[in-house]
Structure formats: structure tokens, C-alpha cells
Design a protein around this motif. Structure first.
Motif, short mmCIF file in Angstrom:
data_model
loop_
_atom_site.label_atom_id
_atom_site.label_comp_id
_atom_site.label_asym_id
_atom_site.label_seq_id
_atom_site.Cartn_x
_atom_site.Cartn_y
_atom_site.Cartn_z
N LEU A 156 0.84 -1.20 0.00
CA LEU A 156 0.00 0.00 0.00
C LEU A 156 0.87 1.25 0.00
O LEU A 156 0.63 2.19 -0.77
CB LEU A 156 -0.93 0.01 1.21
N ALA A 157 1.89 1.25 0.85
CA ALA A 157 2.81 2.39 0.90
C ALA A 157 3.53 2.56 -0.44
O ALA A 157 3.73 3.69 -0.91
CB ALA A 157 3.83 2.19 2.03
N GLN A 158 3.88 1.44 -1.06
CA GLN A 158 4.57 1.51 -2.35
C GLN A 158 3.66 2.13 -3.42
O GLN A 158 4.10 2.96 -4.22
CB GLN A 158 5.00 0.11 -2.78
N VAL A 159 2.40 1.73 -3.43
CA VAL A 159 1.46 2.28 -4.40
C VAL A 159 1.28 3.78 -4.18
O VAL A 159 1.26 4.57 -5.13
CB VAL A 159 0.10 1.55 -4.31
N ILE A 160 1.16 4.18 -2.93
CA ILE A 160 1.03 5.60 -2.61
C ILE A 160 2.26 6.37 -3.06
O ILE A 160 2.18 7.46 -3.63
CB ILE A 160 0.78 5.79 -1.10
N GLY A 161 3.44 5.78 -2.85
CA GLY A 161 4.68 6.42 -3.28
C GLY A 161 4.75 6.56 -4.79
O GLY A 161 5.17 7.61 -5.31
N VAL A 162 4.34 5.52 -5.52
CA VAL A 162 4.35 5.57 -6.98
C VAL A 162 3.41 6.66 -7.48
O VAL A 162 3.74 7.45 -8.37
CB VAL A 162 3.97 4.20 -7.57
N LYS A 163 2.21 6.72 -6.92
CA LYS A 163 1.23 7.71 -7.37
C LYS A 163 1.63 9.13 -6.97
O LYS A 163 1.28 10.10 -7.65
CB LYS A 163 -0.14 7.37 -6.82
N ALA A 164 2.38 9.27 -5.87
CA ALA A 164 2.84 10.59 -5.45
C ALA A 164 4.02 11.08 -6.27
O ALA A 164 4.31 12.29 -6.30
CB ALA A 164 3.22 10.56 -3.97
N ALA A 165 4.71 10.17 -6.95
CA ALA A 165 5.89 10.53 -7.73
C ALA A 165 5.50 11.42 -8.91
O ALA A 165 4.54 11.14 -9.62
CB ALA A 165 6.60 9.27 -8.22
N SER A 166 6.28 12.44 -9.12
CA SER A 166 6.00 13.39 -10.21
C SER A 166 6.57 12.94 -11.54
O SER A 166 6.16 13.46 -12.59
CB SER A 166 6.58 14.77 -9.86
N ASN A 167 7.48 11.99 -11.52
CA ASN A 167 8.22 11.63 -12.73
C ASN A 167 7.88 10.23 -13.21
O ASN A 167 7.42 9.38 -12.44
CB ASN A 167 9.72 11.75 -12.47
N GLU A 168 8.15 9.99 -14.48
CA GLU A 168 7.87 8.71 -15.11
C GLU A 168 8.89 7.64 -14.70
O GLU A 168 8.55 6.47 -14.56
CB GLU A 168 7.88 8.87 -16.63
N ILE A 169 10.13 8.04 -14.47
CA ILE A 169 11.18 7.09 -14.10
C ILE A 169 11.23 6.96 -12.58
O ILE A 169 11.39 7.96 -11.87
CB ILE A 169 12.54 7.52 -14.66
N LEU A 170 11.10 5.73 -12.09
CA LEU A 170 11.07 5.46 -10.65
C LEU A 170 12.26 4.60 -10.26
O LEU A 170 12.61 3.64 -10.95
CB LEU A 170 9.78 4.73 -10.28
N LEU A 171 12.86 4.91 -9.12
CA LEU A 171 13.97 4.13 -8.56
C LEU A 171 13.60 3.75 -7.14
O LEU A 171 13.36 4.63 -6.30
CB LEU A 171 15.26 4.92 -8.60
N MET A 172 13.54 2.46 -6.86
CA MET A 172 13.13 1.96 -5.55
C MET A 172 14.33 1.57 -4.70
O MET A 172 15.28 0.95 -5.18
CB MET A 172 12.23 0.73 -5.71
#
Length: 375
Positions: A122-138
Motif C-alpha cells: 500500500l505504501a509503495q502504491v502511494i509512493g508511486v502515485k505521489a511521484a511526479s516523474n515517469e522514471i522510478l527508482l526503488m
């Protein structure tokens, strides 16, 4: 040479020959490929905006120690999204202090609600949706990048058409045999998943160092098929979405992350059992491929022991067994340098024998635990 012995021993000899061939196939095709992978150059013109996503629950000390290294990455356009997930420690204070110093830190908070239990996804999904950019680094709150080029190196393939990038998340060196075993296992697993990905059969990655495109996550409904499981935000996501053409591997030393390994055997067992819960949900081909290797490894060792204890055709058994052992030690030595894991070679054969035994026992233990009991 006069051949004598029982039919049983002849069958064991055949088994040894077959398992040696299987082991050489895995080590020369997959694991050697991983240690031979090359570094990459980073043109200034290929630095697209990046969002680093970190989920943290009661990680105040780790955030204080590790987050500044993430925030100070050598990249012109990036943000760091930290999801403060139900924390009951001083995480909010630490993050507020860092926010004052680093304006590109974005904080999302999941408030405590004891009536509602959720896992990291759930936290990961929230983080992805809060991200402003297309490229994500976990990465994780207990991880620290080894250099300020980590962010750029890990995300460069995404600017060149890839959708998933697999990186290496190692553990810091400490005294003791347990630490060496954990670092060996981490390195071996990395050799396995990166080598297979480089050969066109990606099957997993580690959330300590994993990059992908936001569109890939959203268009494939993220973790919807395994949302109920506590683990799998990394390996199951990669297993479901990685292909031979959309996945890249970055193993450059400056692209590694490090975290503190389990300090006790009990803690290690707990972590390992949690990680093993996802293996049963891998694709069938991946499960077969990953089962054959440790089974053939154990069969090779056991066959050699049986034959040598009987002195049956020992003139053939010794060189036949020595070849894969020499090959694996040479590859492990190269891997130790590539993954920056000193002190791995001396106990490598000992770990090589016992690792599949330990993993099998822990995997079986997951099925025998009482319902409702948390790992």
C-alpha cells in the motif's frame, strides 16, 4: 583400467556425470555472464527526471543515517518520495528536518489506524502515485547508495528504451561467519537473477535497488495479483512484468546499495523465510529453472561423496568433480571483485553445499507453520 563395482555405483557415476554437466551449464551460461557484464557511460544529455521512492515504517535512525546520501545524488532533476508508513517513532521529526534542508524531498504520510492492517505494498502504491516523474527508482530506508552516481547509473537504461532495471543490493561487511554467508547468498542470488536476465530470462529483482517506469506499473495494475502477500513488491512484480526485451541490468560498482545484514541467526531465518514465501508464485518455467540448479548441485556433491567413500572409479570421480569446483571458485573470485564482496572465496564451497539445504528447510518450514502466524 578394469571396471568393477555394483550396478548401484555405476548409476551413481552416471548421476554424477549428468549433474556436473548441469552445473557447468548454469555457471558458464548464467553466472559467468553476470560477472562479465560491462559498465556504462553516462552522457549528460541522457539524464531524465527521476523519482526515488522509499517506504519507511519506524525507520527514524535509518532515515537519519542513509537518506542524506540519497538526497545528495549527482543528478540535475530528481525528487525523493518517502512514504512515512504508520511510524510510531521520530520518523516525522527526522523527515521534517531533512525537508528544510532538501526541498526536493517529498513526504507522504499514512496515519496510524489500528483497525486497518496493511503491508508495504500500500505504501509503495502511494509512493508511486505521489511521484511526479515517469522514471522510478526503488530502495529501502535501511539502504545507502555507495556513490553519488547511483541514481544516474541505475536509471540510464530507462532513458534508452528499457522498462525495468535490475541492480545489486548488497550487505555491509562485518565480522562472523553469518555475515559472510549472508553476503555470499546475496551475491549468488544477484549472479543468478542478473545472469539470467542478461541471457533473456529475467525472473526477479530486489527492492533494495530496482528501477522501472511508472507507466509499466500502472498499466499492469501494480501488485494486484499478489497484494494480499506481505512480500513480493520486488521479485513478483519483476517476475510478472519483465521480458527479454524490456529488462536491463546495471552492476557497476557505483550503482550498488548497501544495508546492514541480520546480526543474529534468528533474525536471518525470519527474513529468509519471509523472502521465500514468494517463490511458489513464480512462473512455471522460472520455478523449474530455479529448482534444477540447487537439486543438481546437491546431487553432484552427494554422488561424489558416495563414489569416493567406496573408492569406485576414483581416478574418474576426482577430475570429474574437480572441474566444476574449480570453475565455480574462479567465477566466485571474479564475482567477489565485481560486487565488491571481499572474503567470500575461502568459505565459498562450504556455503555452496549448505545453502540449498538451508533454503529447502526454511521453504518447507513456511508450509508447516500454523495458520495466522506471522513470519
Amino acid at each position: 583400467m578394469e571396471f568393477d563395482g555394483t550396478p548401484f555405483l555405476y548409476n551413481v557415476m552416471v548421476l554424477l556425470a549428468v549433474t556436473v554437466a548441469v552445473q557447468l551449464f548454469y555457471w558458464l551460461r548464467y553466472y559467468l555472464r553476470a560477472v562479465r557484464s560491462c559498465g556504462i557511460n553516462v552522457p549528460e544529455s541522457h539524464r531524465e527526471p527521476v523519482s526515488v521512492v522509499i517506504c519507511a515504517r519506524n525507520e527514524a535512525e535509518n532515515l537519519r543515517a542513509n537518506l542524506p546520501a540519497v538526497l545528495r545524488q549527482n543528478h540535475p532533476r530528481f525528487e525523493v518520495v518517502v512514504v512515512n508508513d504508520n511510524s510510531e517513532d521520530d520518523s516525522d521529526i527526522v523527515l521534517s528536518q531533512l525537508k528544510n534542508e532538501y526541498p526536493h524531498l517529498k513526504i507522504s504520510t499514512i496515519n496510524i489506524d489500528h483497525r486497518f492492517r496493511h503491508n508495504k505494498k500500500l505504501a509503495q502504491v502511494i509512493g508511486v502515485k505521489a511521484a511526479s516523474n515517469e522514471i522510478l527508482l526503488m530502495t529501502d530506508a535501511d539502504c545507502i547508495p555507495v556513490s553519488d552516481e547511483w541514481l544516474t547509473l541505475m536509471t540510464l537504461p530507462l532513458t534508452r528504451g528499457s522498462e525495468i532495471v535490475l541492480g545489486y543490493g548488497g550487505y555491509s561487511r562485518a565480522r562472523g561467519l553469518l555475515n559472510r554467508f549472508i553476503r555470499y547468498e546475496s551475491m549468488f542470488i544477484a549472479m543468478q537473477y542478473s545472469g539470467m536476465a542478461l541471457r533473456g530470462v529475467p525472473y526477479m529483482g530486489v527492492g533494495r535497488n530496482l528501477a522501472y517506469r511508472k507507466e509499466l506499473f500502472l498499466s499492469n495494475n501494480g501488485f494486484s495479483t499478489h497484494y494480499h502477500m506481505d512480500s513480493g513488491d520486488d521479485d513478483l512484480f519483476v517476475n510478472a512484468n519483465a521480458t527479454a526485451t524490456n529488462t536491463s541490468v546495471v552492476l557497476s560498482r557505483n550503482a550498488h546499495t548497501r544495508s546492514v545484514a541480520a546480526g543474529t541467526l534468528r533474525e536471518f531465518i525470519r527474513q529468509k523465510k519471509r523472502h521465500l514465501t514468494t517463490a511458489a508464485r513464480y512462473n512455471t518455467d522460472d520455478k523449474i529453472r530455479l529448482t534444477i540448479e540447487p537439486l543438481s548441485r546437491m546431487a553432484m556433491y552427494i554422488s561424489a561423496i558416495v563414489l569416493l567413500s567406496s573408492m569406485f572409479l576414483w581416478q574418474l570421480v576426482v577430475p570429474l568433480t574437480a572441474v566444476p569446483l574449480i570453475v565455480r571458485l574462479m567465477i566466485v573470485a571474479r564475482a567477489g571483485k565485481k560486487f565488491d564482496e571481499p572474503g567470500i572465496v575461502p568459505p565459498a564451497l562450504f556455503f555452496d553445499f549448505f545453502s540449498p539445504v538451508i533454503n529447502s528447510l526454511l521453504y518447507i518450514g513456511n508450509f508447516s507453520r500454523k495458520p495466522g502466524r506471522k513470519i
